[in-house]
Scaffold this motif. Structure first.
Motif, mmCIF file in Angstrom:
data_model
loop_
_atom_site.group_PDB
_atom_site.id
_atom_site.type_symbol
_atom_site.label_atom_id
_atom_site.label_comp_id
_atom_site.label_asym_id
_atom_site.label_seq_id
_atom_site.Cartn_x
_atom_site.Cartn_y
_atom_site.Cartn_z
ATOM 1 N N ASP A 101 0.830 -1.210 0.000
ATOM 2 C CA ASP A 101 0.000 0.000 0.000
ATOM 3 C C ASP A 101 0.863 1.259 0.000
ATOM 4 O O ASP A 101 0.695 2.153 0.823
ATOM 5 C CB ASP A 101 -0.914 -0.021 1.218
ATOM 6 C CG ASP A 101 -2.224 0.726 0.967
ATOM 7 O OD1 ASP A 101 -2.436 1.179 -0.170
ATOM 8 O OD2 ASP A 101 -3.022 0.836 1.901
ATOM 9 N N VAL A 102 1.798 1.321 -0.952
ATOM 10 C CA VAL A 102 2.726 2.446 -1.075
ATOM 11 C C VAL A 102 2.812 2.827 -2.552
ATOM 12 O O VAL A 102 2.954 1.945 -3.405
ATOM 13 C CB VAL A 102 4.133 2.071 -0.555
ATOM 14 C CG1 VAL A 102 5.134 3.196 -0.796
ATOM 15 C CG2 VAL A 102 4.083 1.716 0.929
ATOM 16 N N PRO A 103 2.720 4.109 -2.902
ATOM 17 C CA PRO A 103 2.838 4.496 -4.310
ATOM 18 C C PRO A 103 4.190 4.123 -4.900
ATOM 19 O O PRO A 103 5.235 4.253 -4.245
ATOM 20 C CB PRO A 103 2.657 6.020 -4.270
ATOM 21 C CG PRO A 103 1.937 6.292 -2.994
ATOM 22 C CD PRO A 103 2.418 5.258 -2.033
ATOM 23 N N VAL A 104 4.158 3.650 -6.135
ATOM 24 C CA VAL A 104 5.360 3.265 -6.862
ATOM 25 C C VAL A 104 5.467 4.117 -8.129
ATOM 26 O O VAL A 104 4.504 4.211 -8.897
ATOM 27 C CB VAL A 104 5.344 1.773 -7.241
ATOM 28 C CG1 VAL A 104 6.557 1.421 -8.101
ATOM 29 C CG2 VAL A 104 5.317 0.900 -5.995
ATOM 30 N N ILE A 105 6.625 4.730 -8.317
ATOM 31 C CA ILE A 105 6.911 5.499 -9.524
ATOM 32 C C ILE A 105 7.938 4.728 -10.340
ATOM 33 O O ILE A 105 9.000 4.376 -9.835
ATOM 34 C CB ILE A 105 7.476 6.890 -9.182
ATOM 35 C CG1 ILE A 105 6.474 7.703 -8.344
ATOM 36 C CG2 ILE A 105 7.864 7.654 -10.445
ATOM 37 C CD1 ILE A 105 7.032 9.015 -7.834
ATOM 38 N N ALA A 106 7.618 4.447 -11.598
ATOM 39 C CA ALA A 106 8.583 3.827 -12.506
ATOM 40 C C ALA A 106 9.244 4.919 -13.334
ATOM 41 O O ALA A 106 8.558 5.715 -13.973
ATOM 42 C CB ALA A 106 7.895 2.817 -13.415
ATOM 43 N N ALA A 107 10.564 4.964 -13.300
ATOM 44 C CA ALA A 107 11.334 5.902 -14.116
ATOM 45 C C ALA A 107 11.960 5.098 -15.249
ATOM 46 O O ALA A 107 12.977 4.422 -15.055
ATOM 47 C CB ALA A 107 12.399 6.604 -13.275
ATOM 48 N N VAL A 108 11.346 5.151 -16.412
ATOM 49 C CA VAL A 108 11.679 4.250 -17.516
ATOM 50 C C VAL A 108 12.583 4.950 -18.516
ATOM 51 O O VAL A 108 12.160 5.881 -19.202
ATOM 52 C CB VAL A 108 10.394 3.751 -18.212
ATOM 53 C CG1 VAL A 108 10.754 2.851 -19.390
ATOM 54 C CG2 VAL A 108 9.501 3.019 -17.224
#
Length: 266
Positions: free
Chosen positions: A103-110
């Protein structure tokens, strides 16, 4: 930044200000292809994060410039028998299950290409930022299989069934601008600025009241699977819970007193 307690061979994990984690895929020689060791290490790290009460946001990225992740390591898979392939894929699915329960936001830096399982890691993230050179694709059909890490479920929910089927049935890639136009990518940055911009957004999210962050995320994710009236009812239930929280009272006091709020997460 400080290192997490684990030492891994295919990923690295660092913390910034205790509440932001940066997970970096570390197989540049294989374009960060997912092998059994990486799957095991991802399962271990995400399992640790499930019970990490200090964590507020995660950024996933990769070393180098060519690729974010090109999916399953086919050289390894070619050496496995049928039982080995099933065990390996069970690890991949366990990672997805744990990630979805986190339950934690995940940011993908692609940066670079995100194919197959790599695209699916991005699709399962809450926010996707991309470099100008990024490409996304689900080419599994060309191998006689189909996505197995959520691609057939995440992609149509983001871009619509018709566009998703076109990508899935042809295996075609789309570039960063196309991915932004169809909603996979939120923002595009020059490669050199990508990680810093991802961290800036992570810091903004981490500074927000954690109960509200989790509630908004749940409302979007879970409510999006419900019919509109049920989704509105779910939103109301979450809203009412927040209205009774200490953080809500602190937010009002801080606004009146013209000072930064001190969030307690309760």
């Amino acid at each position: 930044m400080s290192r997490e307690s684990h030492e891994y061979s295919t990923i690295s994990v660092e913390r910034r200000d205790d509440n932001i984690a940066i997970l970096t895929l570390m197989r540049p020689e294989a374009l960060h292809a997912l092998n059994s060791v990486m799957a095991t290490e991802l399962v271990q790290q995400f399992s640790d994060w499930v019970v990490d009460t200090q964590l507020r946001c995660i950024v996933i990225t990769a070393t180098g410039t060519r690729a974010f992740c090109v999916g399953a390591d086919l050289k390894e898979r070619n050496r496995l028998d049928d039982d080995g392939i099933r065990r390996q894929h069970a690890l991949f699915r366990l990672f997805l299950t744990i990630r979805q329960s986190l339950d934690v936001p995940v940011i993908a830096a692609v940066q670079g290409v995100a194919l197959g399982g790599g695209a699916e890691i991005a699709l399962a993230s809450d926010i996707v930022l991309a470099s100008e050179e990024a490409e996304f694709g689900l080419p599994e059909i060309g191998l006689g299989i189909m996505p197995g890490l959520g691609g057939t479920q995440f992609l149509p929910r983001i871009i619509g069934g018709g566009r998703a089927l076109e990508m899935l049935l042809t295996g075609d890639r789309i570039n960063a601008e196309e991915a932004r136009e169809c909603g996979i990518v939120s923002r595009i940055f020059p490669r050199a600025d990508l990680l810093n911009n991802a961290l800036e957004r992570a810091e903004r999210i981490a500074s927000m009241p954690p109960l509200a962050v989790r509630s908004i995320r749940r409302a979007v994710q879970i409510g999006g699977e419900l019919d509109l009236n049920s989704g509105l009812a779910y939103e109301l239930a979450l809203h009412q819970r927040l209205m009774a929280s200490e953080d809500r009272a602190e937010g009002v006091r801080a606004f009146v007193e013209k000072r930064p709020p001190s969030w307690r997460g309760r």
